[in-house]
Design an enzyme around this catalytic site. Structure first.
Site, PDB file in Angstrom:
ATOM      1  N   ASP A  96       0.800  -1.217   0.000  1.00 50.47           N
ATOM      2  CA  ASP A  96       0.000   0.000   0.000  1.00 50.47           C
ATOM      3  C   ASP A  96       0.836   1.271   0.000  1.00 50.47           C
ATOM      4  OD1 ASP A  96      -2.093   1.758   0.234  1.00 50.47           O
ATOM      5  OD2 ASP A  96      -2.328   1.462   2.386  1.00 50.47           O
ATOM      6  N   ASP A 324      -1.845   5.533  -5.593  1.00 53.43           N
ATOM      7  CA  ASP A 324      -2.052   4.629  -4.466  1.00 53.43           C
ATOM      8  C   ASP A 324      -2.248   3.188  -4.939  1.00 53.43           C
ATOM      9  OD1 ASP A 324      -2.724   3.450  -2.088  1.00 53.43           O
ATOM     10  OD2 ASP A 324      -4.537   4.605  -1.736  1.00 53.43           O
TER      11      ASP A 324
END
Ligand SMILES: *[C@@H]1O[C@H](CO)[C@@H](O)[C@H](O)[C@H]1NC(C)=O
Ligand SMILES: *[C@@H]1O[C@H](CO)[C@@H](O)[C@H](O)[C@H]1NC(C)=O
Ligand SMILES: *[C@@H]1O[C@H](CO)[C@@H](O)[C@H](O)[C@H]1NC(C)=O
Length: 448
Positions: A96, A324
């Site tokens: 992440d 992201d």
């Protein structure tokens, strides 16, 4: 499908140990990214309440690790497999770039026979597990969210408690700790790192980290810009850069995606000459995120009328656009989203499905055609480079013969626009933290 087995922890391969000192022998670490799929719902591991972190200066070098796509397990996430502890326990973490903390689900059980293997890290079963004391500088300086409990430094066992939350309200809390971690790299090396800081999560709650979308993951590997992230802790030994290629997991057989910490020395396919760059922008209010600047959006080479202020970061740190890996769909500021949706609706002439598809504003029934051609989408970025995703990155099959525009609006007041992992597929993205720039190339993913 990815599976791990507890019986396979033998150390038959040579182990390189990295402690505080960087060695010249390994310039990068390449790890497979595993993917698991289901319905591409909006998953987001982005941090919700970013806080400023102090800066720390570290040594530098490279690390490359395989990244695992999360699509098979239903989450649309990409996972990294690693081992923690002595003897090593295998765990699977969501990769992440939208958060900093590395954490794993932990259990302090002594008799752990009731725990299903490889669902949690069993801290009492590792001889190298070391929870930081709350009074240590590591705790006070590095933990962005020390637990509200006051630290009692007169007590011998007063662990460094942390609490960390995500955009959807999911929360992990536990002890900020130190361990030895071990990776299998793509070159069949086992690499070991000592003094690795991570959160041992004893209490974990919320949809994105407990529900089906977490999909067999045991924690999150934060790759953000803060000092406690994976890319910060290991990156400084490897030139403070990392890169990944997220491959289209709907292909059969699904190609392997990779995470590379550091950079591969050999420019095998001349990627460097074909790479585009855009500056990574800093938002002091949200130092976790990798911001890029969008200048304009084109649909079929027609520039949309979007006020440039829609993309800017305001004085309060709101707005902007982040890249992201932990969010599936692309989320855009409302005014930009409306323009893009309108432009697509005007050009896409296919019939709508019988029922509306929850969460998507533009879906089409593709039962009539062999292969559907959608309008071209491109983003002009700060610095002049242009990101042109293939149509499969923004039109996705949500059910049999139904395809939808894989974007959703966000309320600009409440957060940044997000370039999600579907939109990133098939590109090499290189996060060069020292030079504050993001490189991207459609020619970088073929490297074995
Ligand atoms: C790493 O490689 C060893 C030896 O091939 C294997 O036993 C082990 O399961 C692998 N670990 C992971 C996390 O893939
Ligand atoms: C651990 O728990 C299991 C199941 O409750 C039990 O059968 C076993 O005797 C326990 N072992 C120890 C060492 O306490
Ligand atoms: C798509 O169109 C075909 C042909 O008209 C129809 O049979 C089918 O039910 C439609 N599918 C959906 C999901 O609307």
């Amino acid at each position: 499908m990815f599976s791990l087995s507890l019986s396979s922890l033998s150390f038959l391969l040579p182990i390189l140990i990295y402690a505080a000192v960087a060695t010249a022998s390994t310039q990068f670490i390449k790890l497979p990214l595993l993917h698991k799929t289901q319905h591409p719902n909006q998953n987001s591991f982005s941090r919700s309440h970013p806080h400023p972190h102090p800066h720390h200066h570290r040594h530098r070098q490279t690390l490359k690790s395989p990244v695992i796509s999360g699509a098979f397990a239903g989450s649309g996430q990409y996972f990294i497999s690693l081992h923690i502890g002595s003897p090593p326990q295998p765990l699977l973490l969501v990769a992440d770039t939208g958060s900093d903390l590395i954490w794993v689900k932990c259990s302090a059980c002594r008799n752990c026979s009731l725990h299903s293997p490889r669902s949690t890290f069993l801290s009492r079963h590792s001889s190298s597990f070391y929870p930081h004391h709350c009074f240590q500088s590591t705790c006070r300086n590095l933990v962005p969210h020390p637990h509200p409990n006051t630290c009692n430094h007169t007590k011998l066992h007063s662990p460094c408690r942390y609490e960390y939350s995500y955009a959807d309200g999911s929360l992990t809390s536990g002890f900020f700790s130190q361990e030895i971690i071990t990776f299998n790299t793509t070159t069949a090396q086992q690499l070991q790192f000592k003094d690795f800081n991570f959160g041992c999560g004893f209490h974990n709650s919320g949809p994105s980290i407990t529900g089906g979308s977490f999909n067999g993951a045991n924690g999150v590997m934060g790759l953000g810009r803060g000092p406690i992230s994976f890319s910060s802790q290991l990156g400084r030994r490897f030139g403070n850069k990392f890169s990944y290629c997220l491959m289209d997991y709907t292909l059969s057989p699904p190609p392997t995606s990779f995470l590379v910490i550091g950079s591969e020395q050999n420019d095998v396919v001349g990627v460097n000459s074909k790479i585009n760059f855009t500056p990574l922008l800093m938002n002091p209010i949200s130092p976790t995120f990798y911001y890029i600047g969008i200048k304009s959006v084109y649909v079929d080479d027609v520039k949309l009328r979007i006020n440039p202020s829609v993309w800017s970061i305001d004085e309060l740190g709101n707005g902007g656009t982040i890249i992201d890996s932990g969010t599936t769909l692309t989320l855009l500021a409302e005014p930009a989203y409306r323009e893009i949706l309108t432009a697509f609706k005007r050009r896409v002439k296919l019939p709508s499905p019988a029922e509306p598809i929850l969460g998507f504003d533009l879906c089409v029934n593709v039962s009539g055609g062999l292969s559907t051609s959608y309008p071209k989408l491109s983003f002009e970025l700060v610095g002049g480079s242009v990101f042109r995703p293939p149509q499969g990155n923004y039109f996705i099959e949500t059910s049999d013969l139904v395809e939808c525009l894989a974007m959703q609006p966000i309320n600009q007041e409440s957060g940044p626009s997000v370039i999600g992992n579907l939109m990133q597929q098939g590109f090499l993205f290189e996060f060069d933290r020292d030079r504050s720039r993001l490189g991207f190339s459609r020619h970088g993913c073929a490297i074995p």
